[in-house]
Design a protein around this motif. Structure first.
Motif, short mmCIF file in Angstrom:
data_model
loop_
_atom_site.label_atom_id
_atom_site.label_comp_id
_atom_site.label_asym_id
_atom_site.label_seq_id
_atom_site.Cartn_x
_atom_site.Cartn_y
_atom_site.Cartn_z
N VAL A 263 -1.01 2.75 1.19
CA VAL A 263 0.10 2.11 0.49
C VAL A 263 0.71 3.03 -0.55
O VAL A 263 1.94 3.01 -0.78
CB VAL A 263 -0.36 0.77 -0.15
CG1 VAL A 263 -1.40 1.02 -1.24
CG2 VAL A 263 0.81 -0.01 -0.71
N VAL A 264 -0.10 3.86 -1.17
CA VAL A 264 0.41 4.81 -2.17
C VAL A 264 1.19 5.92 -1.49
O VAL A 264 2.28 6.31 -1.94
CB VAL A 264 -0.75 5.39 -3.01
CG1 VAL A 264 -0.23 6.43 -4.00
CG2 VAL A 264 -1.48 4.27 -3.74
N LYS A 265 0.66 6.44 -0.39
CA LYS A 265 1.37 7.49 0.34
C LYS A 265 2.71 6.98 0.85
O LYS A 265 3.72 7.69 0.79
CB LYS A 265 0.52 7.98 1.51
CG LYS A 265 -0.64 8.88 1.10
CD LYS A 265 -1.33 9.50 2.29
CE LYS A 265 -2.21 8.49 3.02
NZ LYS A 265 -3.03 9.11 4.08
N ALA A 266 2.73 5.74 1.32
CA ALA A 266 3.96 5.17 1.85
C ALA A 266 5.01 4.99 0.76
O ALA A 266 6.21 5.22 0.98
CB ALA A 266 3.68 3.82 2.51
N ARG A 267 4.58 4.62 -0.41
CA ARG A 267 5.50 4.43 -1.52
C ARG A 267 6.06 5.75 -2.03
O ARG A 267 7.22 5.86 -2.42
CB ARG A 267 4.81 3.68 -2.65
CG ARG A 267 5.68 3.45 -3.87
CD ARG A 267 5.06 2.48 -4.85
NE ARG A 267 5.89 2.31 -6.04
CZ ARG A 267 5.70 1.37 -6.94
NH1 ARG A 267 4.71 0.50 -6.80
NH2 ARG A 267 6.50 1.29 -7.99
N THR B 130 5.39 7.40 -4.75
CA THR B 130 5.46 7.56 -6.21
C THR B 130 4.10 7.26 -6.83
O THR B 130 3.28 6.55 -6.25
CB THR B 130 6.50 6.63 -6.85
OG1 THR B 130 6.16 5.28 -6.55
CG2 THR B 130 7.90 6.93 -6.33
N GLN C 285 -0.06 2.05 -11.53
CA GLN C 285 -1.16 2.44 -10.65
C GLN C 285 -2.27 3.13 -11.45
O GLN C 285 -3.45 3.01 -11.10
CB GLN C 285 -0.63 3.38 -9.56
CG GLN C 285 0.28 2.68 -8.56
CD GLN C 285 1.06 3.68 -7.73
OE1 GLN C 285 1.82 4.49 -8.26
NE2 GLN C 285 0.87 3.64 -6.43
#
Length: 341
Positions: A81-85, A87, A151
């Motif tokens: 989810v972090v990689k997809a976002r 930021t 985050q």
């Protein structure tokens, strides 16, 4: 706005900086945990000198901060989810002008700058993420991390056993307090004996005060005269007292002491002590427990240590004394207060 540098002769910003940090001294004292030893050895040649403190601080909005190099293998560790976002949303406790040199506002009165902001950018670079630094009050950092608004929080948060129950840490700095003395005093502080019989100013209710009280107990047991602890209401009083010789020393957080030494030019750091002496501890990037960010962030910090960008960040803000040899995930932290479970 063109780049502008603060030099040691700049008086106005020195007073503003001092006012900012002493009004929040209790918060700083409560957040940072200690260095790995009870006291740090101090070379008299280095006290307040250019070998450990920069000649100037860049407070312009156009920061020439160190950058990190993308490490795809570390970025691959990030949660999907972090990689997809793409930021990294970082909570920074620099609201209200902030606390230099940790996190504060640039000359444009808008741009977040400081050592914590630089760490955030380098880590994000290595992880291939765009850093999004959001400024808030220090106490609201935890609420923001809990709610998912941030985050991570990068804001002088010390590792403690109590906090580790709810959060994960990736360490990046030592927690130190610093003794300031008037330039040319000849004082050096390495332990309790060095404050015996001295007048030492300190903020009431802070970790710094707790250290001095403990040191006075050690002095009493050794048959030495305890230090006289002195309390003032505001920044100006502390430094006027130091300048006039009414006190010998002032004990406060090392980062803010460093900034004051450089910008005011009248004092020098004559010793440092673990911020929860004698318990070792470190300052860490804080994130919600179990969200998978602590390990890649720690690996990113270690990559920055290896490539030298980490050292450049600390050097440009005068905090090389707080460097860690390696980042750790959830190391032993400040124990819970006696009587808690």
């Amino acid at each position: 706005m063109s780049s502008r540098r603060i030099h040691v002769t700049t008086r106005r910003r020195a007073l503003l900086a001092a006012a900012a940090f002493l009004t929040t001294a209790t918060t700083l004292g409560a957040c940072a945990d200690p260095a790995p030893t009870g006291t740090a050895e101090v070379d008299p040649k280095d006290l307040g000198g250019s070998k450990v403190l920069p000649v100037s601080f860049d407070t312009s909005a156009d920061q020439k901060r160190p950058t990190g190099k993308l490490h795809p293998e570390i970025a691959a560790e990030l949660p999907a989810v972090v990689k997809a976002r793409g930021t990294l949303v970082i909570g920074s406790g620099g609201a209200g002008g902030g606390i230099p040199p940790l996190a504060f506002t640039a000359d444009d009165n808008r741009t977040p700058i400081g050592v914590e902001v630089d760490v955030a950018h380098v880590v994000a670079d290595i992880l291939g993420l765009e850093p999004e630094v959001q400024t808030t009050s220090w106490e609201n950092l935890f609420i923001g991390v809990d709610s998912g608004k941030y985050q991570v929080a990068i804001s002088n948060v010390g590792v403690s056993e109590e906090r580790k129950e709810r959060y994960d840490f990736a360490t990046y700095r030592l927690g130190l307090h610093a003794f300031e003395a008037k330039k040319g005093s000849g004082l050096i502080v390495k332990g309790p004996a060095d404050i015996s019989g001295k007048k030492v100013a300190v903020g009431s209710g802070t970790l710094q005060e707790a250290i001095l009280l403990r040191w006075n107990e050690e002095n009493a047991r050794a048959g030495r005269t305890p230090a006289e602890l002195v309390y003032y209401q505001g920044t100006t009083e502390y430094y006027l007292a130091l300048d006039s010789g009414r006190i010998d020393l002032y004990l406060g957080p090392n980062p803010t002491a460093t900034y004051h030494v450089v910008t005011a030019g009248k004092t020098q750091i004559v010793g440092t002590v673990s911020s929860s002496y004698p318990i070792p501890g470190k300052v860490g990037v804080l994130t919600k427990k179990g969200n998978g960010l602590a390990k890649p962030i720690s690996d990113a910090i270690n990559a920055a240590i290896a490539d030298g960008s980490y050292a450049k960040v600390l050097e440009r803000w005068g905090l090389t004394a707080e460097a860690v040899p390696a980042s750790e995930v959830n190391p032993a932290g400040l124990p819970k207060p006696t009587g808690t479970k």
